[in-house]
Design an enzyme around this catalytic site. Structure first.
Site, PDB file in Angstrom:
ATOM      1  N   PHE A 159      86.246  58.211  66.120  1.00  0.00           N
ATOM      2  CA  PHE A 159      85.393  59.350  65.783  1.00  0.00           C
ATOM      3  C   PHE A 159      83.968  58.948  66.097  1.00  0.00           C
ATOM      4  O   PHE A 159      83.532  57.868  65.690  1.00  0.00           O
ATOM      5  CB  PHE A 159      85.504  59.687  64.282  1.00  0.00           C
ATOM      6  CG  PHE A 159      86.621  60.637  63.979  1.00  0.00           C
ATOM      7  CD1 PHE A 159      87.940  60.222  64.067  1.00  0.00           C
ATOM      8  CD2 PHE A 159      86.347  61.943  63.613  1.00  0.00           C
ATOM      9  CE1 PHE A 159      88.981  61.102  63.799  1.00  0.00           C
ATOM     10  CE2 PHE A 159      87.374  62.838  63.339  1.00  0.00           C
ATOM     11  CZ  PHE A 159      88.697  62.420  63.424  1.00  0.00           C
ATOM     12  N   LYS A 219      84.409  51.251  73.750  1.00  0.00           N
ATOM     13  CA  LYS A 219      85.322  50.645  72.783  1.00  0.00           C
ATOM     14  C   LYS A 219      86.754  50.588  73.322  1.00  0.00           C
ATOM     15  O   LYS A 219      87.664  50.154  72.616  1.00  0.00           O
ATOM     16  CB  LYS A 219      85.288  51.423  71.464  1.00  0.00           C
ATOM     17  CG  LYS A 219      83.918  51.401  70.777  1.00  0.00           C
ATOM     18  CD  LYS A 219      83.967  51.967  69.367  1.00  0.00           C
ATOM     19  CE  LYS A 219      82.547  52.171  68.836  1.00  0.00           C
ATOM     20  NZ  LYS A 219      82.381  51.756  67.444  1.00  0.00           N
ATOM     21  N   LYS A 237      81.126  55.923  73.757  1.00  0.00           N
ATOM     22  CA  LYS A 237      81.912  55.132  72.795  1.00  0.00           C
ATOM     23  C   LYS A 237      83.373  55.046  73.229  1.00  0.00           C
ATOM     24  O   LYS A 237      84.034  54.026  73.032  1.00  0.00           O
ATOM     25  CB  LYS A 237      81.809  55.748  71.396  1.00  0.00           C
ATOM     26  CG  LYS A 237      80.466  55.472  70.731  1.00  0.00           C
ATOM     27  CD  LYS A 237      80.320  56.137  69.366  1.00  0.00           C
ATOM     28  CE  LYS A 237      78.888  55.985  68.863  1.00  0.00           C
ATOM     29  NZ  LYS A 237      78.612  56.757  67.661  1.00  0.00           N
ATOM     30  N   ASN A 260      77.189  55.274  53.029  1.00  0.00           N
ATOM     31  CA  ASN A 260      76.868  56.522  53.729  1.00  0.00           C
ATOM     32  C   ASN A 260      77.582  57.669  53.010  1.00  0.00           C
ATOM     33  O   ASN A 260      78.417  57.427  52.141  1.00  0.00           O
ATOM     34  CB  ASN A 260      77.264  56.413  55.209  1.00  0.00           C
ATOM     35  CG  ASN A 260      78.751  56.132  55.353  1.00  0.00           C
ATOM     36  OD1 ASN A 260      79.577  56.952  54.996  1.00  0.00           O
ATOM     37  ND2 ASN A 260      79.090  54.943  55.841  1.00  0.00           N
ATOM     38  N   LYS A 279      72.618  40.597  39.063  1.00  0.00           N
ATOM     39  CA  LYS A 279      71.756  41.748  39.336  1.00  0.00           C
ATOM     40  C   LYS A 279      70.330  41.266  39.607  1.00  0.00           C
ATOM     41  O   LYS A 279      69.778  40.478  38.834  1.00  0.00           O
ATOM     42  CB  LYS A 279      71.771  42.687  38.130  1.00  0.00           C
ATOM     43  CG  LYS A 279      71.015  43.971  38.388  1.00  0.00           C
ATOM     44  CD  LYS A 279      71.001  44.876  37.171  1.00  0.00           C
ATOM     45  CE  LYS A 279      70.132  46.084  37.465  1.00  0.00           C
ATOM     46  NZ  LYS A 279      69.688  46.750  36.263  1.00  0.00           N
ATOM     47  N   ASP A 339      77.687  49.601  59.692  1.00  0.00           N
ATOM     48  CA  ASP A 339      77.411  48.730  60.846  1.00  0.00           C
ATOM     49  C   ASP A 339      76.703  47.450  60.441  1.00  0.00           C
ATOM     50  O   ASP A 339      76.687  46.485  61.194  1.00  0.00           O
ATOM     51  CB  ASP A 339      76.543  49.482  61.865  1.00  0.00           C
ATOM     52  CG  ASP A 339      77.332  50.585  62.561  1.00  0.00           C
ATOM     53  OD1 ASP A 339      78.539  50.399  62.751  1.00  0.00           O
ATOM     54  OD2 ASP A 339      76.732  51.632  62.891  1.00  0.00           O
TER      55      ASP A 339
HETATM   56  N1  CTP Z   1      83.825  51.822  63.889  1.00  0.00           N
HETATM   57  C1  CTP Z   1      84.534  50.642  63.716  1.00  0.00           C
HETATM   58  N2  CTP Z   1      83.907  49.545  63.194  1.00  0.00           N
HETATM   59  C2  CTP Z   1      82.607  49.584  62.877  1.00  0.00           C
HETATM   60  C3  CTP Z   1      81.860  50.780  63.088  1.00  0.00           C
HETATM   61  C4  CTP Z   1      82.503  51.879  63.589  1.00  0.00           C
HETATM   62  O1  CTP Z   1      85.723  50.598  64.012  1.00  0.00           O
HETATM   63  N3  CTP Z   1      82.036  48.491  62.380  1.00  0.00           N
HETATM   64  C5  CTP Z   1      84.525  52.991  64.412  1.00  0.00           C
HETATM   65  C6  CTP Z   1      84.403  54.225  63.553  1.00  0.00           C
HETATM   66  O2  CTP Z   1      85.442  54.284  62.585  1.00  0.00           O
HETATM   67  C7  CTP Z   1      84.513  55.347  64.561  1.00  0.00           C
HETATM   68  C8  CTP Z   1      83.904  54.750  65.817  1.00  0.00           C
HETATM   69  O3  CTP Z   1      83.913  53.333  65.631  1.00  0.00           O
HETATM   70  O4  CTP Z   1      85.843  55.702  64.835  1.00  0.00           O
HETATM   71  C9  CTP Z   1      82.509  55.202  66.080  1.00  0.00           C
HETATM   72  O5  CTP Z   1      81.721  55.026  64.931  1.00  0.00           O
HETATM   73  P1  CTP Z   1      80.229  55.557  64.868  1.00  0.00           P
HETATM   74  O6  CTP Z   1      79.650  55.271  63.519  1.00  0.00           O
HETATM   75  O7  CTP Z   1      80.148  56.939  65.417  1.00  0.00           O
HETATM   76  O8  CTP Z   1      79.504  54.654  65.964  1.00  0.00           O
HETATM   77  P2  CTP Z   1      79.100  53.175  66.020  1.00  0.00           P
HETATM   78  O9  CTP Z   1      80.056  52.453  66.892  1.00  0.00           O
HETATM   79  O10 CTP Z   1      78.889  52.619  64.656  1.00  0.00           O
HETATM   80  O11 CTP Z   1      77.715  53.289  66.816  1.00  0.00           O
HETATM   81  P3  CTP Z   1      76.311  53.976  66.379  1.00  0.00           P
HETATM   82  O12 CTP Z   1      76.181  53.756  64.882  1.00  0.00           O
HETATM   83  O13 CTP Z   1      75.321  53.242  67.171  1.00  0.00           O
HETATM   84  O14 CTP Z   1      76.374  55.425  66.753  1.00  0.00           O
END
Ligand code: CTP
Length: 398
Positions: free
Chosen positions: A323, A341, A337, A210, A289, A279
């Site tokens: 975040f 969480k 969240k 990303n 490759k 995710d």
């Molecule tokens: N986070 C984490 N582990 C993951 C994904 C996210 O600890 N595998 C943490 C991120 O560092 C952030 C928070 O969870 O502090 C929220 O991440 P975000 O990308 O906004 O949300 P997701 O939980 O991934 O949900 P979605 O993608 O559905 O919005």
């Protein structure tokens, strides 16, 4: 008046008529128990003399890299001694030089080597202050964590009316007090910060990732260190330099980040997850490759571990800050969240809108501590946002 004894402040004086007001600032600092060391530029000495400051502070006044034969590295010793540097008045010239990393006299060289927070109280003619070059330099300095004590509006020494008059010594002194109090607020605390993206490899040359640059996490780590915390920064691939006083651990994948975080949080007081952790990750990584002629691959993805969530359900855990990167329903999703969480704080962050999110110096964001908290997104610099997060963290830790 707060007792600031034991702290050392370096007062930098540059060449503006407001230099005479620096004497009052020096007096206020000395009265509060601070050890005051003064550095004056050549132009400052055209307005006031070193004798004034030697008398007020009881310390010799440094005026040049070469004036003290007993100190071959005056800029290093001064920057190491100083818990904080305040430049008052700060001319357009010194602002431009510091913003561009120029080190051509004792003051600018010392600032380049600074360990603690740098405050500046600009003082100049309105047109110079509003000039886009000066405005750009001030913006850049703020983005790098320099605290500006904004000038006032009124009649200037040149007779013009407008913004540019240096803030009153009392106001600058209050800003110094506030920053000095902050500088030891997290002393003895262990803070873990994550930053940047992760990369989930498909084959040795291709990955899913990303646009995160790591800016937010690196600023947070630097600001936490400036407040006296022991900071571990766990970072995905970025182009950024590690802030001074921060221990850096580099990772690449979400799995590596999960492992590094779990290790680092043992004994930690706070975990701030600013990283944009992937995710999903490919179920299998091709060791070689993949070739085009083999056709479009079917890539099976599996979920990565939600690091925060795993830690949030644990019994003995540190303070957890997340975040929420959102494109829509930002506050509502962030609150979801926060609860889902098991977090103590969440930063609701509007990504993918102008001036906010990945790579920007600013964010449209809000720091939220509970579902019932009234929260409103506002545009702020990433430095301001980091400070707001750390203010909230410090308040919870007590
Ligand atoms: N986070 C984490 N582990 C993951 C994904 C996210 O600890 N595998 C943490 C991120 O560092 C952030 C928070 O969870 O502090 C929220 O991440 P975000 O990308 O906004 O949300 P997701 O939980 O991934 O949900 P979605 O993608 O559905 O919005």
């Amino acid at each position: 008046m707060a007792d600031l004894s034991g702290k050392t402040v370096l007062l930098g004086i540059t060449g503006g008529i407001a230099a005479y007001k620096a004497a009052e600032l020096a007096r206020l600092l000395v009265k509060s128990g601070v050890t005051v060391k003064v550095v004056m530029t050549d132009s400052a000495q055209k307005f006031v003399t070193p004798v004034t400051f030697r008398t007020l502070t009881g310390n010799p006044v440094a005026t040049s890299m070469w004036s003290d034969p007993t100190s071959p590295f005056p800029h290093i010793s001064l920057s190491e001694e100083a818990d904080l540097i305040v430049v008052a008045p700060a001319t357009a010239n010194v602002i431009a030089r510091v913003a561009n990393g120029v080190a051509d006299d004792l003051l600018t060289t010392t600032i380049l080597a600074a360990r603690g927070t740098v405050l500046m109280a600009p003082a100049m003619n309105t047109r110079m202050y509003l000039n886009e070059k000066t405005a750009g330099n001030i913006k850049a300095l703020k983005a790098s964590g320099v605290v500006m004590v904004e000038p006032e509006e009124g009649q200037l020494a040149c007779g013009d009316e407008g913004v540019g008059r240096m803030a009153e010594p009392g106001e600058i002194f209050q800003a110094v007090q506030r920053e000095l109090a902050r500088s030891s607020e997290l002393a003895g605390r262990k803070v873990v910060v994550t930053a940047g993206p992760t990369r989930e490899y498909i084959d040795p040359v291709r990955f899913i990732s990303n646009p995160s640059t790591g800016k937010m996490g690196f600023i947070l780590a630097g600001r936490a260190a400036k407040r006296g915390a022991g900071v571990t920064l766990i970072s995905g691939p970025t182009e950024l330099y590690c802030p001074p006083g921060v221990a850096r651990v580099d990772v690449v994948t979400a799995a590596e980040m999960a492992g590094a975080v779990k290790k680092a949080v043992r004994g930690a007081d706070v975990l701030v997850m600013a990283a944009a952790v992937a995710d999903y990750t490919p179920a299998k990584v091709s060791p070689l490759k993949m070739k085009k002629h083999e056709g479009v691959p079917d890539i099976e993805l599996v979920s990565t571990e939600d690091i925060l969530k795993s830690l949030g359900v644990g019994k003995r855990r540190c303070l957890l800050v997340g975040f929420a990167a959102e494109t829509d329903n930002v506050i509502r999703n962030a609150k979801g969240k926060l609860e889902g969480k098991g977090l103590d704080l969440i930063v609701a962050n509007q990504v993918a809108s102008p001036g906010s999110g990945f790579g920007a110096d600013t964010d449209m964001a809000a720091v939220i501590g509970s579902r019932s908290e009234r929260a409103k997104l506002r545009m702020m610099s990433k430095v301001e946002l980091a400070d707001e997060v750390l203010d909230r963290v410090a308040a919870i830790l007590g």
